[in-house]
Design an enzyme around this catalytic site. Structure first.
Site, PDB file in Angstrom:
ATOM      1  CD  GLU A   1     -46.892 -34.508  45.244  1.00  0.00           C
ATOM      2  OE1 GLU A   1     -46.692 -33.381  44.747  1.00  0.00           O
ATOM      3  OE2 GLU A   1     -48.000 -35.080  45.219  1.00  0.00           O
TER       4      GLU A   1
ATOM      5  CG  ASN B   1     -44.042 -28.475  46.148  1.00  0.00           C
ATOM      6  OD1 ASN B   1     -44.996 -28.320  45.393  1.00  0.00           O
ATOM      7  ND2 ASN B   1     -44.174 -28.847  47.405  1.00  0.00           N
TER       8      ASN B   1
ATOM      9  NE  ARG C   1     -55.859 -24.437  39.796  1.00  0.00           N
ATOM     10  CZ  ARG C   1     -55.539 -23.256  40.322  1.00  0.00           C
ATOM     11  NH1 ARG C   1     -54.612 -23.181  41.250  1.00  0.00           N
ATOM     12  NH2 ARG C   1     -56.150 -22.180  39.941  1.00  0.00           N
TER      13      ARG C   1
END
Lengths: 140, 117
Positions: free
Chosen positions: A49, A53, A102
């Site tokens: 994660e 990022n 997204r």
């Protein structure tokens, strides 16, 4: 293990395809030294994660991993735009990611909350315009 | 549930590691297009159903020890993605069913979300 083992990675910014390579390397190393698979998975997910990022929000960064006898620490550092409101960024669902990100399956506002969920300790330091440092710690 | 049974139920094509479908078990499943949502819920030996076909789907599965991914709506990823999965020992399937349908038929066949079969 009396001495600590250190690993260091450079995360390439803007290279979405290879994002996750550092986490994969860490996962492989932890497996080879016999760390509990459940702990490895928590570490791999949290670091992944963080790596994602760094790729989508900053233009890459560095990951420093230290494996000690009783804990494993990870420091993720980037020179990205920084986080304006860390408290908000910690909320599940809060995101500043673009629609394009997204569409790739990320930017759901779960990154930092997931890192918190899977680590035993999380600390985020960030200055807008300077960058962000994330400290993760896992008890072994 | 054996992956070979999943293949039958979804009427899926096996994109890689065909020889391991009978020996690989999945005990839970998760349907999602947001990888961070997948990463939020750790389950053992889960099957991932998704409409997303980029390399990060395989990486997500790898981090979570997911042994099999089923791509819905007849999607097939690029060769490099299939190769990556093969290297990581992750079986890839492709089904013509939509995500909702694919989840539905597997749930009906007894594959629970929480691994309680």
């Amino acid at each position: 293990m009396s001495e600590s083992l250190k690993l260091s990675y450079t995360v390439d910014g803007g290279d979405f395809v290879s994002a996750g390579k550092a986490s994969e390397g860490v996962k492989r190393t932890l497996k080879s030294i016999g760390i509990d698979p459940a702990v490895i998975r928590r570490i791999a997910i949290a670091m992944y994660e963080g790596e994602i990022n760094m790729v989508i929000h900053a233009s890459g960064g560095t990951a420093e991993i230290e494996i000690l006898e009783d804990k494993i620490t990870i420091v993720l550092q980037d020179k990205g735009p920084g986080i304006e409101d860390i408290e908000k960024a910690m909320q599940e669902g809060f995101t500043t990611a673009t629609a394009a990100i997204r569409e790739l399956g990320f930017g759901a506002g779960m990154g930092l909350p997931n890192m918190k969920r899977y680590s035993d300790e999380l600390k985020v330091e960030s200055t807008v315009g300077v960058g962000t440092t994330v400290y993760l710690s896992f008890n072994v | 549930m054996k992956v070979s049974e999943v293949v039958k139920i979804l009427n899926a094509d096996v994109l890689c590691l065909t020889d391991t479908v009978s020996s690989t078990q999945v005990i839970s499943a998760c349907g999602a297009d947001m990888m961070s949502d997948v990463l939020a819920f750790v389950k053992d030996q889960g099957l991932l159903l998704t409409g997303l076909i980029n390399p990060q789907v395989v990486r997500t599965a790898e981090m979570m020890d997911i042994p099999c991914i089923a791509f819905c709506r007849g999607k097939i990823p690029e060769r490099a993605v299939i190769q990556l999965a093969e290297e990581k020992g992750i079986i890839l399937l492709s089904t013509k069913l939509r995500l909702y349908q694919a989840c539905g038929v597997l749930y009906k066949a007894g594959l629970d979300a929480d691994g309680e079969m």
